[in-house]
Design a protein around this motif. Structure first.
Motif, PDB file in Angstrom:
ATOM      1  N   PHE A  89       0.898  -0.382   1.316  1.00  0.00           N
ATOM      2  CA  PHE A  89      -0.517  -0.317   0.945  1.00  0.00           C
ATOM      3  C   PHE A  89      -1.132   1.030   1.295  1.00  0.00           C
ATOM      4  O   PHE A  89      -0.791   1.638   2.298  1.00  0.00           O
ATOM      5  N   ILE A  90      -2.069   1.428   0.447  1.00  0.00           N
ATOM      6  CA  ILE A  90      -2.952   2.563   0.727  1.00  0.00           C
ATOM      7  C   ILE A  90      -4.366   2.009   0.639  1.00  0.00           C
ATOM      8  O   ILE A  90      -4.788   1.530  -0.420  1.00  0.00           O
ATOM      9  N   LEU A  91      -5.069   2.012   1.754  1.00  0.00           N
ATOM     10  CA  LEU A  91      -6.452   1.543   1.789  1.00  0.00           C
ATOM     11  C   LEU A  91      -7.373   2.750   1.745  1.00  0.00           C
ATOM     12  O   LEU A  91      -7.185   3.698   2.513  1.00  0.00           O
ATOM     13  N   ILE A  92      -8.360   2.706   0.867  1.00  0.00           N
ATOM     14  CA  ILE A  92      -9.323   3.795   0.769  1.00  0.00           C
ATOM     15  C   ILE A  92     -10.695   3.240   1.098  1.00  0.00           C
ATOM     16  O   ILE A  92     -11.093   2.199   0.572  1.00  0.00           O
ATOM     17  N   GLY A  93     -11.401   3.944   1.969  1.00  0.00           N
ATOM     18  CA  GLY A  93     -12.747   3.527   2.310  1.00  0.00           C
ATOM     19  C   GLY A  93     -13.679   4.709   2.406  1.00  0.00           C
ATOM     20  O   GLY A  93     -13.311   5.753   2.913  1.00  0.00           O
ATOM     21  N   SER A  94     -14.871   4.528   1.898  1.00  0.00           N
ATOM     22  CA  SER A  94     -15.892   5.554   2.057  1.00  0.00           C
ATOM     23  C   SER A  94     -16.416   5.491   3.477  1.00  0.00           C
ATOM     24  O   SER A  94     -16.051   4.619   4.246  1.00  0.00           O
ATOM     25  N   SER A  95     -17.287   6.370   3.808  1.00  0.00           N
ATOM     26  CA  SER A  95     -17.803   6.466   5.164  1.00  0.00           C
ATOM     27  C   SER A  95     -18.727   5.320   5.547  1.00  0.00           C
ATOM     28  O   SER A  95     -19.244   5.292   6.650  1.00  0.00           O
TER      29      SER A  95
ATOM     30  N   ASN B   1       4.223  -1.794  -5.170  1.00  0.00           N
ATOM     31  CA  ASN B   1       3.943  -0.937  -4.013  1.00  0.00           C
ATOM     32  C   ASN B   1       4.306   0.521  -4.284  1.00  0.00           C
ATOM     33  O   ASN B   1       5.247   0.785  -5.007  1.00  0.00           O
ATOM     34  N   PRO B   2       3.549   1.425  -3.689  1.00  0.00           N
ATOM     35  CA  PRO B   2       2.396   1.174  -2.850  1.00  0.00           C
ATOM     36  C   PRO B   2       1.198   0.690  -3.674  1.00  0.00           C
ATOM     37  O   PRO B   2       0.916   1.201  -4.738  1.00  0.00           O
ATOM     38  N   ARG B   3       0.526  -0.316  -3.121  1.00  0.00           N
ATOM     39  CA  ARG B   3      -0.665  -0.904  -3.757  1.00  0.00           C
ATOM     40  C   ARG B   3      -1.893  -0.238  -3.164  1.00  0.00           C
ATOM     41  O   ARG B   3      -2.099  -0.266  -1.950  1.00  0.00           O
ATOM     42  N   LEU B   4      -2.680   0.366  -4.007  1.00  0.00           N
ATOM     43  CA  LEU B   4      -3.913   1.040  -3.600  1.00  0.00           C
ATOM     44  C   LEU B   4      -5.060   0.034  -3.643  1.00  0.00           C
ATOM     45  O   LEU B   4      -5.252  -0.658  -4.646  1.00  0.00           O
ATOM     46  N   ILE B   5      -5.788  -0.064  -2.538  1.00  0.00           N
ATOM     47  CA  ILE B   5      -6.980  -0.917  -2.486  1.00  0.00           C
ATOM     48  C   ILE B   5      -8.161  -0.009  -2.206  1.00  0.00           C
ATOM     49  O   ILE B   5      -8.348   0.475  -1.095  1.00  0.00           O
ATOM     50  N   ASP B   6      -8.933   0.239  -3.259  1.00  0.00           N
ATOM     51  CA  ASP B   6     -10.056   1.172  -3.198  1.00  0.00           C
ATOM     52  C   ASP B   6     -11.316   0.447  -2.736  1.00  0.00           C
ATOM     53  O   ASP B   6     -11.639  -0.623  -3.242  1.00  0.00           O
TER      54      ASP B   6
ATOM     55  N   VAL C  31       2.813   7.554   3.901  1.00  0.00           N
ATOM     56  CA  VAL C  31       3.123   6.307   3.201  1.00  0.00           C
ATOM     57  C   VAL C  31       4.612   5.980   3.339  1.00  0.00           C
ATOM     58  O   VAL C  31       4.989   4.817   3.496  1.00  0.00           O
ATOM     59  N   ALA C  32       5.453   6.991   3.334  1.00  0.00           N
ATOM     60  CA  ALA C  32       6.899   6.776   3.427  1.00  0.00           C
ATOM     61  C   ALA C  32       7.324   6.190   4.771  1.00  0.00           C
ATOM     62  O   ALA C  32       8.367   5.547   4.853  1.00  0.00           O
ATOM     63  N   PHE C  33       6.526   6.403   5.825  1.00  0.00           N
ATOM     64  CA  PHE C  33       6.927   5.979   7.167  1.00  0.00           C
ATOM     65  C   PHE C  33       5.983   4.972   7.822  1.00  0.00           C
ATOM     66  O   PHE C  33       6.082   4.702   9.017  1.00  0.00           O
ATOM     67  N   LYS C  34       5.078   4.396   7.048  1.00  0.00           N
ATOM     68  CA  LYS C  34       4.145   3.393   7.557  1.00  0.00           C
ATOM     69  C   LYS C  34       4.070   2.240   6.555  1.00  0.00           C
ATOM     70  O   LYS C  34       4.271   2.429   5.358  1.00  0.00           O
ATOM     71  N   GLY C  35       3.716   1.072   7.044  1.00  0.00           N
ATOM     72  CA  GLY C  35       3.530  -0.059   6.149  1.00  0.00           C
ATOM     73  C   GLY C  35       2.251   0.062   5.336  1.00  0.00           C
ATOM     74  O   GLY C  35       2.188  -0.314   4.178  1.00  0.00           O
ATOM     75  N   ALA C  36       1.222   0.620   5.978  1.00  0.00           N
ATOM     76  CA  ALA C  36      -0.063   0.812   5.312  1.00  0.00           C
ATOM     77  C   ALA C  36      -0.709   2.080   5.855  1.00  0.00           C
ATOM     78  O   ALA C  36      -0.504   2.444   7.015  1.00  0.00           O
ATOM     79  N   VAL C  37      -1.468   2.731   5.007  1.00  0.00           N
ATOM     80  CA  VAL C  37      -2.167   3.963   5.371  1.00  0.00           C
ATOM     81  C   VAL C  37      -3.635   3.798   4.999  1.00  0.00           C
ATOM     82  O   VAL C  37      -3.959   3.266   3.933  1.00  0.00           O
ATOM     83  N   LEU C  38      -4.511   4.253   5.888  1.00  0.00           N
ATOM     84  CA  LEU C  38      -5.954   4.224   5.644  1.00  0.00           C
ATOM     85  C   LEU C  38      -6.442   5.644   5.380  1.00  0.00           C
ATOM     86  O   LEU C  38      -6.175   6.549   6.169  1.00  0.00           O
ATOM     87  N   VAL C  39      -7.138   5.832   4.273  1.00  0.00           N
ATOM     88  CA  VAL C  39      -7.725   7.121   3.918  1.00  0.00           C
ATOM     89  C   VAL C  39      -9.234   6.919   3.864  1.00  0.00           C
ATOM     90  O   VAL C  39      -9.729   6.110   3.089  1.00  0.00           O
ATOM     91  N   GLU C  40      -9.953   7.650   4.717  1.00  0.00           N
ATOM     92  CA  GLU C  40     -11.408   7.537   4.777  1.00  0.00           C
ATOM     93  C   GLU C  40     -12.048   8.887   4.516  1.00  0.00           C
ATOM     94  O   GLU C  40     -11.454   9.925   4.794  1.00  0.00           O
ATOM     95  N   GLY C  41     -13.273   8.855   4.024  1.00  0.00           N
ATOM     96  CA  GLY C  41     -14.017  10.080   3.793  1.00  0.00           C
ATOM     97  C   GLY C  41     -15.277   9.801   3.010  1.00  0.00           C
ATOM     98  O   GLY C  41     -15.545   8.671   2.600  1.00  0.00           O
TER      99      GLY C  41
END
Length: 126
Positions: free
Chosen positions: A105-111, A75-80, A20-30
């Motif tokens: 942004f932190i984007l979270i997405g399920s599989s 920010n960071p804004r989490l979008i679940d 998150v510190a070195f990107k504009g947005a991060v995607l976390v999936e699982g």
């Protein structure tokens, strides 16, 4: 949002913090129920829960008509569960490019696969 004093630290915490510190947005999936949201909430300063039954219909309307409204917040804004409204992907990409800052942004997405027909940008840098 969980009380941060009850949170048990995870190995992924430091990885997420660095990304998150070195990107504009991060995607976390699982997979569902693996701790993605709980982990990301620890770093987020504001949260949008797309799947919240009390706000889901309104969130979907806003995502279609004015997605920028959903991106407003500290920010960071989490979008679940962003994949419920795949056009958020392009809105986030646009905001990251426009603001030119890290940790937005932190984007979270399920599989569950997103409907990619509603996304125009791949997310990869050119």
């Amino acid at each position: 949002m969980m009380d941060r004093s009850e949170y048990l630290p995870r190995v992924y915490d430091n990885v997420l913090k660095r990304r998150v510190a070195f990107k504009g947005a991060v995607l976390v999936e699982g997979a569902k129920w693996c701790g993605k949201t709980t982990t990301c909430e620890q770093l987020a300063h504001s949260v949008l829960y797309m799947a919240d039954p009390a706000a889901q219909a309104e969130n979907l309307v806003l995502a279609d008509a004015q997605p920028g409204f959903l991106l407003e917040g500290e920010n960071p804004r989490l979008i679940d569960e962003w994949q419920i409204s795949p056009q958020l992907w392009d809105a986030v990409r646009f905001e990251v490019d426009r603001r030119r800052d890290f940790g937005q942004f932190i984007l979270i997405g399920s599989s569950v696969p997103a409907d990619s027909s509603r996304m125009f940008h791949t997310g990869t840098a050119a």
